[in-house]
Design a protein around this motif. Structure first.
Motif, mmCIF file in Angstrom:
data_model
loop_
_atom_site.group_PDB
_atom_site.id
_atom_site.type_symbol
_atom_site.label_atom_id
_atom_site.label_comp_id
_atom_site.label_asym_id
_atom_site.label_seq_id
_atom_site.Cartn_x
_atom_site.Cartn_y
_atom_site.Cartn_z
ATOM 1 N N GLU A 39 68.959 -14.065 -32.683
ATOM 2 C CA GLU A 39 69.800 -14.644 -33.761
ATOM 3 C C GLU A 39 70.694 -15.421 -33.166
ATOM 4 O OE1 GLU A 39 70.891 -11.614 -36.609
ATOM 5 O OE2 GLU A 39 69.035 -11.159 -37.524
ATOM 6 N N SER A 40 71.250 -16.788 -33.886
ATOM 7 C CA SER A 40 72.282 -17.335 -33.483
ATOM 8 C C SER A 40 72.941 -17.908 -34.786
ATOM 9 C CB SER A 40 71.969 -18.686 -32.721
ATOM 10 O OG SER A 40 72.952 -19.440 -32.438
ATOM 11 N N SER A 41 73.949 -17.040 -34.969
ATOM 12 C CA SER A 41 74.555 -17.288 -36.224
ATOM 13 C C SER A 41 76.188 -17.099 -35.922
ATOM 14 C CB SER A 41 74.425 -16.334 -37.515
ATOM 15 O OG SER A 41 73.068 -15.961 -37.495
ATOM 16 N N THR A 62 83.197 -17.507 -34.130
ATOM 17 C CA THR A 62 82.636 -15.874 -33.943
ATOM 18 C C THR A 62 81.185 -16.103 -34.115
ATOM 19 O OG1 THR A 62 84.794 -15.224 -35.101
ATOM 20 C CG2 THR A 62 82.964 -13.761 -34.828
ATOM 21 N N PHE A 63 80.451 -15.370 -33.310
ATOM 22 C CA PHE A 63 79.057 -15.288 -33.180
ATOM 23 C C PHE A 63 78.630 -14.106 -33.705
ATOM 24 C CE2 PHE A 63 80.188 -18.614 -30.072
ATOM 25 C CZ PHE A 63 79.396 -19.732 -30.399
ATOM 26 N N ARG A 64 77.975 -14.093 -34.635
ATOM 27 C CA ARG A 64 77.391 -12.772 -35.343
ATOM 28 C C ARG A 64 76.641 -11.798 -34.345
ATOM 29 N NH1 ARG A 64 72.742 -11.064 -38.537
ATOM 30 N NH2 ARG A 64 73.631 -9.314 -40.091
ATOM 31 N N GLY A 65 76.883 -10.654 -34.149
ATOM 32 C CA GLY A 65 76.031 -9.860 -33.286
ATOM 33 C C GLY A 65 74.640 -9.075 -33.946
ATOM 34 N N SER A 77 78.259 -7.320 -29.646
ATOM 35 C CA SER A 77 76.972 -7.034 -29.322
ATOM 36 C C SER A 77 76.411 -8.402 -28.666
ATOM 37 C CB SER A 77 76.273 -6.607 -30.531
ATOM 38 O OG SER A 77 74.684 -6.287 -30.025
ATOM 39 N N VAL A 78 75.118 -8.779 -28.953
ATOM 40 C CA VAL A 78 74.550 -10.014 -28.627
ATOM 41 C C VAL A 78 75.521 -11.422 -29.031
ATOM 42 C CG1 VAL A 78 72.627 -11.656 -29.120
ATOM 43 C CG2 VAL A 78 72.247 -9.216 -28.636
#
Length: 371
Positions: free
Chosen positions: A90-92, A105-108, A191-192
């Motif tokens: 995922e890339s959010s 901010t990137f969602r984990g 996280s990711v």
């Protein structure tokens, strides 16, 4: 050619050299030297709250709870798939600003397989514009070793996912930075999402040397090789902090060919050597994770599964330690109220642990069961 003309050309050439040197000096003077700044509990807590807000992001909808005092500038929920991957990454992201900070901010993800899937290494950056620079390092434990040259390589799935949004993100933040509204930008992630923040921020800082770039992540997996570590830690305008709960398994993956980069705040549990019971928790701050003997800083090796004697137990409940709500936010709220006992105030020094332990020193039968 007359002597007068030769003299004129000489002085013109000399003035050009002096002007070039002055321009170089001026440019160097404007480069933010923030690489080794300490993170504060207040900064960490605010960053964790923002990352937690993104947990509620749903497809095509804005995050459910906008972080306090922030305004949403842009956001995206996306799923990047690679034909060769067995699992997608995922890339959010969410971009917002307050009066004090501009943040990306990137969602984990709670799926540990996202850190393991499609982990072949590729050069850092968007397609067609990857970094081709090579890093050189020397084995500090072997004085006879020759310098080693290595490429900068990163996790393929994470790199492809995060840089698919590269243009959209820089088109949002660059105008604010160029206008002088902000002189710095924070890249955050859990996280990711933390790994994606590290990749994006390193590339961005490398190409924007007069912008102060901060990275603050929580429980992120490894995302690059040793060349990436050297690159990230050599950029003067890039300040990187990873906050890790020792009992979180996600920072232990991928298992091989990857290295953590940046400074580390480690919530570290000490156990009774005889009973195995928890005795105390300490909070060291490690300089570039592995330390630097020449500067007197202590460090640790990359945490692995090989020496984890309680990993079976941790695997069963890793979300408790990996989750922001249960594993990070309560700790940071304590740290804001009592930073001396719950957060490092300086880098851990090899000769003393007094600044990384609570007031009550552990007894002699305390050992580290998980390292």
């Amino acid at each position: 050619m007359t002597l007068r003309l030769w003299i004129s050309l000489f002085w013109t050439f000399l003035l050009c050299i002096l002007q070039a040197q002055q321009n170089g000096a001026d440019a160097a003077a404007t480069i933010p030297r923030i690489r080794d700044e300490m993170i504060t509990p207040t900064q960490a807590l605010e960053s964790a709250i923002i990352c937690e807000s993104l947990v509620g992001m749903q497809q095509f909808n804005i995050i459910q709870v906008t972080p306090p005092q922030y305004v949403t500038l842009a956001y995206l929920y996306d799923r990047s798939e690679d034909d060769a991957a067995t699992s997608s990454t995922e890339s959010s992201y969410w971009i917002g600003n307050s009066t004090e900070r501009l943040v990306v901010t990137f969602r984990g993800s709670d799926r540990i397989e996202d850190a393991l899937a499609n982990k072949n290494q590729v050069p850092l950056g968007p397609t067609g514009r990857v970094l081709t620079d090579k890093m050189v390092y020397t084995n500090v434990t072997d004085e006879t070793a020759l310098p080693v040259e290595t490429d900068v390589l990163v996790h393929r799935g994470l790199n492809n996912a995060v840089f698919s949004a590269y243009e959209d993100i820089i088109n949002t933040i660059d105008p604010l930075l160029k206008a002088g509204t902000y002189t710095s930008v924070f890249f955050l992630g859990h996280s990711v999402g933390g790994a994606q923040a590290s990749l994006f921020a390193t590339y961005y800082a490398f190409h924007h040397p007069i912008t102060a770039v901060y990275v603050q992540t929580f429980g992120q997996p490894r995302c690059g090789n040793y060349g990436f570590k050297i690159l990230m830690e050599s950029i003067p305008n890039l300040n990187v902090w990873r906050l890790v709960n020792q009992q979180d398994v996600v920072p232990r993956v991928p298992f091989t060919d990857y290295h953590h980069a940046g400074h580390l705040v480690w919530k570290k549990v000490l156990y009774n050597a005889t009973t195995g019971e928890e005795v105390e928790t300490v909070y060291p701050g490690y300089f570039r994770t592995i330390g630097d003997a020449t500067l007197g800083y202590d460090g640790i090796q990359d945490i692995s599964m090989a020496v984890c004697t309680k990993c079976n137990e941790i695997w069963e409940q890793f979300l408790v330690y990996h989750d922001l709500t249960t594993g990070v936010l309560p700790w940071l709220m304590e740290a804001v109220g009592d930073p001396t006992n719950y957060f490092p105030t300086e880098f851990n020094r090899a000769e003393s642990l007094q600044n990384t332990t609570k007031t009550s020193a552990p007894s002699t039968d305390v050992t580290e069961v998980i390292v």
